[in-house]
Design a protein around this motif. Sequence first.
Motif, mmCIF file in Angstrom:
data_model
loop_
_atom_site.group_PDB
_atom_site.id
_atom_site.type_symbol
_atom_site.label_atom_id
_atom_site.label_comp_id
_atom_site.label_asym_id
_atom_site.label_seq_id
_atom_site.Cartn_x
_atom_site.Cartn_y
_atom_site.Cartn_z
ATOM 1 N N LEU A 1 0.830 -1.200 0.000
ATOM 2 C CA LEU A 1 0.000 0.000 0.000
ATOM 3 C C LEU A 1 0.869 1.255 0.000
ATOM 4 C CD1 LEU A 1 -2.991 -0.793 2.398
ATOM 5 C CD2 LEU A 1 -3.076 -0.361 -0.057
ATOM 6 N N LYS A 2 1.981 1.203 0.720
ATOM 7 C CA LYS A 2 2.888 2.353 0.750
ATOM 8 C C LYS A 2 3.529 2.581 -0.616
ATOM 9 C CE LYS A 2 4.029 2.532 5.659
ATOM 10 N NZ LYS A 2 5.112 2.514 6.667
ATOM 11 N N LEU A 3 3.805 1.496 -1.325
ATOM 12 C CA LEU A 3 4.344 1.630 -2.676
ATOM 13 C C LEU A 3 3.316 2.259 -3.607
ATOM 14 C CD1 LEU A 3 6.258 -1.752 -3.166
ATOM 15 C CD2 LEU A 3 7.238 0.518 -2.815
ATOM 16 N N LEU A 4 2.065 1.826 -3.462
ATOM 17 C CA LEU A 4 0.988 2.397 -4.276
ATOM 18 C C LEU A 4 0.782 3.868 -3.931
ATOM 19 C CD1 LEU A 4 -1.209 2.019 -6.373
ATOM 20 C CD2 LEU A 4 -2.723 1.136 -4.586
ATOM 21 N N LEU A 5 0.878 4.193 -2.650
ATOM 22 C CA LEU A 5 0.771 5.588 -2.223
ATOM 23 C C LEU A 5 1.906 6.428 -2.810
ATOM 24 C CD1 LEU A 5 -0.256 5.377 1.543
ATOM 25 C CD2 LEU A 5 -1.487 6.603 -0.247
ATOM 26 N N ALA A 6 3.128 5.887 -2.780
ATOM 27 C CA ALA A 6 4.280 6.608 -3.330
ATOM 28 C C ALA A 6 4.078 6.879 -4.817
ATOM 29 C CB ALA A 6 5.557 5.805 -3.095
ATOM 30 N N THR B 1 5.894 7.968 2.878
ATOM 31 C CA THR B 1 6.036 6.567 2.492
ATOM 32 C C THR B 1 7.456 6.068 2.691
ATOM 33 O OG1 THR B 1 6.343 7.305 0.192
ATOM 34 C CG2 THR B 1 4.146 6.530 0.831
ATOM 35 N N SER B 2 8.378 6.959 3.016
ATOM 36 C CA SER B 2 9.756 6.561 3.315
ATOM 37 C C SER B 2 9.954 6.532 4.822
ATOM 38 C CB SER B 2 10.741 7.552 2.685
ATOM 39 O OG SER B 2 10.618 7.555 1.284
ATOM 40 N N GLU B 3 10.023 5.348 5.389
ATOM 41 C CA GLU B 3 10.138 5.196 6.830
ATOM 42 C C GLU B 3 11.475 5.766 7.305
ATOM 43 O OE1 GLU B 3 9.557 1.152 7.802
ATOM 44 O OE2 GLU B 3 7.553 1.044 6.929
ATOM 45 N N LYS C 1 10.549 2.116 -3.328
ATOM 46 C CA LYS C 1 9.739 3.334 -3.292
ATOM 47 C C LYS C 1 10.253 4.392 -4.263
ATOM 48 C CE LYS C 1 8.352 2.355 1.409
ATOM 49 N NZ LYS C 1 8.638 2.570 2.836
ATOM 50 N N ILE C 2 11.577 4.497 -4.356
ATOM 51 C CA ILE C 2 12.160 5.425 -5.327
ATOM 52 C C ILE C 2 11.747 5.012 -6.743
ATOM 53 C CG2 ILE C 2 14.322 6.203 -6.378
ATOM 54 C CD1 ILE C 2 13.771 7.544 -3.757
ATOM 55 N N SER C 3 11.733 3.716 -7.006
ATOM 56 C CA SER C 3 11.342 3.212 -8.326
ATOM 57 C C SER C 3 9.889 3.552 -8.639
ATOM 58 C CB SER C 3 11.545 1.694 -8.398
ATOM 59 O OG SER C 3 12.904 1.355 -8.197
ATOM 60 N N MET C 4 9.011 3.419 -7.636
ATOM 61 C CA MET C 4 7.606 3.740 -7.838
ATOM 62 C C MET C 4 7.409 5.236 -8.073
ATOM 63 S SD MET C 4 6.090 0.900 -7.897
ATOM 64 C CE MET C 4 4.376 1.404 -7.877
ATOM 65 N N ILE C 5 8.181 6.044 -7.381
ATOM 66 C CA ILE C 5 8.099 7.499 -7.568
ATOM 67 C C ILE C 5 8.551 7.877 -8.979
ATOM 68 C CG2 ILE C 5 9.108 9.714 -6.860
ATOM 69 C CD1 ILE C 5 9.194 8.557 -3.987
ATOM 70 N N ILE C 6 9.656 7.277 -9.430
ATOM 71 C CA ILE C 6 10.153 7.535 -10.780
ATOM 72 C C ILE C 6 9.138 7.075 -11.822
ATOM 73 C CG2 ILE C 6 11.925 6.904 -12.466
ATOM 74 C CD1 ILE C 6 13.911 6.759 -10.129
#
Length: 232
Positions: free
Chosen positions: A28-33, A208-210, A218-223
């Motif tokens: 879910l955090k990846l989807l949020l990112a 989303t970054s603990e 997470k960086i990949s999802m943001i990119i």
Amino acid sequence: MNYLLPLLSVLIGYAIALLIKPKDKSRLKLLLAFSGAFLLSLTVMHLLPEVYGHSDSHADNAHGHSHATGIFIMIGILFQIILEFFSKGAEHGHVHGHPQIHRMPWLLFISLCLHAFLEGFPVSHHHDLAIGIAIHHLPIAIILTSFFVNANLDKKIIFIFMVVFALMTPLGTAVSQFVPTLNQYHKEITAVVIGILFHISSTIIFETSEGHKFNIAKISMIILGIILACFV
């Protein structure tokens, strides 16, 4: 699609939370990112150029226009901060604990609905924003529904909450499209919404970054969110 996508995303999120009951918070955090990066990119690439664009070439008028636009954007940021005082950050999936809730959480409900209603205003002029809002609302709906279920909130109240929340963004789009008076203030309203989206999307990306540590997933999802927004 302007009305359907934001509506369906909340209802699908609601259904996922009830039927699939996702337990893996990291996904879910990846989807949020991804949603935060996608929404922020759409805001920067599509909404900002419109509100800062002008047809007058005089420097003084251009400066005054930009100054006023900046003020409205800051009003949007401040307004969202005030809303989050009542919603406790639910707009970006920031809900913690499972307190027992036995009645409608009115402050949370009103804050979220007002937020979603305002998000719908620019959609009538920027159809691609409907995609961004839909992607933004999907994980929020999953998180909210899961939170309410774990808090033992009555299922009828949860259903009413999520359905009304789902209707708010399409309602905002309809009001902006069919109330002619609002068209006179389209750029000002859009600037306020930009401020709201700036605050929401940037907060999502940071939260989303603990511990604000580097996380390749997470960086990949943001990119990915940024890249996909370039093609919308």
